[in-house]
Motif scaffolding. Sequence first.
Motif, mmCIF file in Angstrom:
data_model
loop_
_atom_site.group_PDB
_atom_site.id
_atom_site.type_symbol
_atom_site.label_atom_id
_atom_site.label_comp_id
_atom_site.label_asym_id
_atom_site.label_seq_id
_atom_site.Cartn_x
_atom_site.Cartn_y
_atom_site.Cartn_z
ATOM 1 N N ARG A 61 0.850 -1.189 0.000
ATOM 2 C CA ARG A 61 0.000 0.000 0.000
ATOM 3 C C ARG A 61 0.887 1.241 0.000
ATOM 4 N NH1 ARG A 61 -3.405 1.066 4.414
ATOM 5 N NH2 ARG A 61 -4.420 2.514 3.007
ATOM 6 N N GLN A 62 0.625 2.130 -0.920
ATOM 7 C CA GLN A 62 1.428 3.341 -1.065
ATOM 8 C C GLN A 62 0.526 4.541 -1.292
ATOM 9 O OE1 GLN A 62 3.664 2.091 -4.515
ATOM 10 N NE2 GLN A 62 5.454 1.496 -3.281
ATOM 11 N N VAL A 63 1.045 5.701 -0.954
ATOM 12 C CA VAL A 63 0.411 6.967 -1.340
ATOM 13 C C VAL A 63 1.477 7.829 -1.993
ATOM 14 C CG1 VAL A 63 -1.401 6.941 0.404
ATOM 15 C CG2 VAL A 63 0.815 7.919 0.961
ATOM 16 N N ARG A 64 1.052 8.676 -2.875
ATOM 17 C CA ARG A 64 2.009 9.465 -3.657
ATOM 18 C C ARG A 64 1.654 10.936 -3.583
ATOM 19 N NH1 ARG A 64 2.894 7.252 -9.493
ATOM 20 N NH2 ARG A 64 3.965 5.674 -8.238
ATOM 21 N N GLY A 65 2.678 11.758 -3.647
ATOM 22 C CA GLY A 65 2.475 13.197 -3.658
ATOM 23 C C GLY A 65 3.605 13.889 -4.396
ATOM 24 N N THR A 66 3.413 15.151 -4.653
ATOM 25 C CA THR A 66 4.439 15.960 -5.310
ATOM 26 C C THR A 66 4.979 16.985 -4.326
ATOM 27 O OG1 THR A 66 2.800 17.551 -6.114
ATOM 28 C CG2 THR A 66 3.333 15.683 -7.551
ATOM 29 N N GLY A 67 6.171 17.465 -4.599
ATOM 30 C CA GLY A 67 6.762 18.453 -3.713
ATOM 31 C C GLY A 67 8.063 18.991 -4.256
ATOM 32 N N THR A 68 8.923 19.436 -3.359
ATOM 33 C CA THR A 68 10.199 20.040 -3.747
ATOM 34 C C THR A 68 11.285 19.612 -2.765
ATOM 35 O OG1 THR A 68 9.663 22.015 -2.466
ATOM 36 C CG2 THR A 68 9.175 22.076 -4.822
ATOM 37 N N LEU A 69 12.519 19.760 -3.197
ATOM 38 C CA LEU A 69 13.660 19.583 -2.308
ATOM 39 C C LEU A 69 13.964 20.919 -1.637
ATOM 40 C CD1 LEU A 69 16.125 17.401 -4.433
ATOM 41 C CD2 LEU A 69 14.545 16.651 -2.658
ATOM 42 N N VAL A 70 14.147 20.878 -0.339
ATOM 43 C CA VAL A 70 14.448 22.097 0.414
ATOM 44 C C VAL A 70 15.646 21.823 1.313
ATOM 45 C CG1 VAL A 70 12.066 22.896 0.388
ATOM 46 C CG2 VAL A 70 12.855 21.478 2.270
ATOM 47 N N PRO A 71 16.436 22.825 1.635
ATOM 48 C CA PRO A 71 17.603 22.617 2.509
ATOM 49 C C PRO A 71 17.173 22.273 3.934
ATOM 50 C CG PRO A 71 17.766 24.673 1.270
ATOM 51 C CD PRO A 71 16.364 24.202 1.118
ATOM 52 N N GLU A 72 17.927 21.379 4.552
ATOM 53 C CA GLU A 72 17.701 21.113 5.971
ATOM 54 C C GLU A 72 18.181 22.284 6.819
ATOM 55 O OE1 GLU A 72 19.425 17.493 7.276
ATOM 56 O OE2 GLU A 72 17.999 16.215 6.215
ATOM 57 N N VAL A 73 19.265 22.932 6.382
ATOM 58 C CA VAL A 73 19.824 24.066 7.118
ATOM 59 C C VAL A 73 19.625 25.327 6.282
ATOM 60 C CG1 VAL A 73 21.892 25.053 8.163
ATOM 61 C CG2 VAL A 73 21.537 22.574 8.213
ATOM 62 N N THR A 74 18.793 26.210 6.770
ATOM 63 C CA THR A 74 18.538 27.490 6.103
ATOM 64 C C THR A 74 18.715 28.608 7.119
ATOM 65 O OG1 THR A 74 16.955 26.478 4.586
ATOM 66 C CG2 THR A 74 16.864 28.860 4.826
ATOM 67 N N ARG A 75 19.407 29.645 6.707
ATOM 68 C CA ARG A 75 19.669 30.754 7.634
ATOM 69 C C ARG A 75 19.225 32.071 7.019
ATOM 70 N NH1 ARG A 75 25.523 32.953 9.932
ATOM 71 N NH2 ARG A 75 24.665 34.628 11.214
ATOM 72 N N TRP A 76 18.359 32.758 7.744
ATOM 73 C CA TRP A 76 18.006 34.133 7.391
ATOM 74 C C TRP A 76 18.949 35.074 8.130
ATOM 75 C CZ3 TRP A 76 15.136 36.182 3.716
ATOM 76 C CH2 TRP A 76 14.130 35.418 3.114
ATOM 77 N N ALA A 267 24.242 20.891 0.381
ATOM 78 C CA ALA A 267 24.721 19.519 0.603
ATOM 79 C C ALA A 267 23.778 18.735 1.496
ATOM 80 C CB ALA A 267 26.121 19.553 1.215
ATOM 81 N N ARG A 268 22.913 19.412 2.230
ATOM 82 C CA ARG A 268 21.973 18.742 3.122
ATOM 83 C C ARG A 268 20.564 19.160 2.744
ATOM 84 N NH1 ARG A 268 23.636 19.756 9.206
ATOM 85 N NH2 ARG A 268 21.791 18.430 9.449
ATOM 86 N N LEU A 269 19.893 18.280 1.987
ATOM 87 C CA LEU A 269 18.554 18.561 1.496
ATOM 88 C C LEU A 269 17.557 17.574 2.091
ATOM 89 C CD1 LEU A 269 19.290 19.157 -2.296
ATOM 90 C CD2 LEU A 269 19.015 20.881 -0.514
ATOM 91 N N LYS A 270 16.323 18.006 2.152
ATOM 92 C CA LYS A 270 15.218 17.122 2.501
ATOM 93 C C LYS A 270 14.096 17.364 1.506
ATOM 94 C CE LYS A 270 13.063 20.362 5.739
ATOM 95 N NZ LYS A 270 12.604 20.585 7.131
ATOM 96 N N ALA A 271 13.165 16.449 1.445
ATOM 97 C CA ALA A 271 12.033 16.578 0.528
ATOM 98 C C ALA A 271 10.795 16.961 1.329
ATOM 99 C CB ALA A 271 11.801 15.283 -0.235
ATOM 100 N N GLN A 272 10.034 17.870 0.796
ATOM 101 C CA GLN A 272 8.727 18.215 1.348
ATOM 102 C C GLN A 272 7.688 17.863 0.298
ATOM 103 O OE1 GLN A 272 8.800 22.363 2.581
ATOM 104 N NE2 GLN A 272 9.333 21.788 4.680
ATOM 105 N N ILE A 273 6.883 16.846 0.588
ATOM 106 C CA ILE A 273 5.868 16.406 -0.365
ATOM 107 C C ILE A 273 4.486 16.669 0.211
ATOM 108 C CG2 ILE A 273 7.340 14.684 -1.465
ATOM 109 C CD1 ILE A 273 6.019 12.553 0.210
ATOM 110 N N ARG A 274 3.546 16.925 -0.689
ATOM 111 C CA ARG A 274 2.175 17.237 -0.299
ATOM 112 C C ARG A 274 1.288 16.045 -0.658
ATOM 113 N NH1 ARG A 274 4.642 21.501 -2.368
ATOM 114 N NH2 ARG A 274 3.975 20.978 -4.485
ATOM 115 N N ILE A 275 0.640 15.486 0.368
ATOM 116 C CA ILE A 275 -0.217 14.316 0.220
ATOM 117 C C ILE A 275 -1.662 14.754 0.410
ATOM 118 C CG2 ILE A 275 -0.710 11.986 1.038
ATOM 119 C CD1 ILE A 275 2.063 12.230 -0.114
ATOM 120 N N ALA A 276 -2.559 14.234 -0.429
ATOM 121 C CA ALA A 276 -3.974 14.557 -0.294
ATOM 122 C C ALA A 276 -4.460 14.197 1.112
ATOM 123 C CB ALA A 276 -4.790 13.799 -1.340
#
Length: 417
Positions: A61-76, A267-276
Amino acid sequence: MNLISKTAAIRPRPRWVWGGVAALAVSVPLTLGLVNLQPAVPAIERSEVWIGQVRRGDLVRQVRGTGTLVPEVTRWIPAGSEGRVEQVLVQPGATVQANTILLELSNPELEQNVLDARLQLEAAQAEIVNLQVQFKTERLNKQASLASISADYYQAQLQFDTNQELASQGIMSELQLKLSQVKVKELAGRLALEHQLLANSAGANRAQLSVQEARVAQARTLYELRLRQLVALKVRAGIAGVLQEVPVEVGQLIQPGANLARIANPARLKAQIRIAETQAKDIQLGQAVTIDTRNGLVKGKVARIDPAVREGTVTVDVQLTGVLPRGVRPDLSVDGTVELERLPNVLYVDRPALGQEFSTLGLFQLEANGIYAQRVRVQLGQASVNTIEVRSGLKAGDQVILSETSAQDSFKRIRLN
């Protein structure tokens, strides 16, 4: 009369009578055949339908979604003080180091504040030196006074001892002896008092120095703060990475705390996906995820589930555990597939066009000859992205039409050309 009647009776009948009888004999069976004729079986092109086969095995059983790669470490990078943007030295997309200067701001008032704070610090430090010299002089004076009184005391003590010897021989009167004794006691008291004054002055001097040292520390803190604010007018990256955003323009007046730039570590990315929302109910932390970067697949696991629902979707953070393909970068669009569970040894089929979880629908099952298909009622169970469980109505090996057949809803049987 009887002869005439018999002659008429045996006379041949006209042809039209026999024709009517023959027509009747033909029309009756034809009419009965038309009455019993079944409706014509509709035909559809085999190439226009999607045919799937029922299988038995483990259903993932799987669910699928779309998203983007975003940095794990982000500094403002915030503004440390008010200033006006003089130059933007680096544009978004550039690779920067921790000491790379991104922007230059100006603030004449801050420059004056730095000068004033430095002068206040120097004045406070000079006051400490002045107090130290003053306290040293006072101590020397007290020590000199103590030495003088001490000498007078020892001299008076010697005189008293001499007078006491003379008085015992009858050479000196008792009055003179008592006067010399009084003088010894007076000088002894003064000597003790001078010792106490000297000790007390040392404590008082230390207290005054502590107060002045606190003022110096306060002035130094203010000066260092103003100096840091002045240095911060040259905005540096602070970390190595990629400059993603500079939301300011040359000439813009910046208030303290305003965001000046955003730096990310690619160099350190994570994925943020949107699931229904309807499919996200079974997602749990730690579940396996496959991320499709369009340039390769990367393994990961569910690290965070956003408790809020936005526009009908739930955002899921995926920690990437596999090696990233070449060319990946922040904000890259990706697809994510979350593995919910494995259902062992179940019947399943590719998901029909209108197949929903725990529903019952009619599907056309191909007959043995592969030419005709008969409608059957199929009960469906749990669903995955591309497959769905079959709970009843079919068996392993059956072939069914999975594409939409709403145009044939009124038929129980169809033909495939």
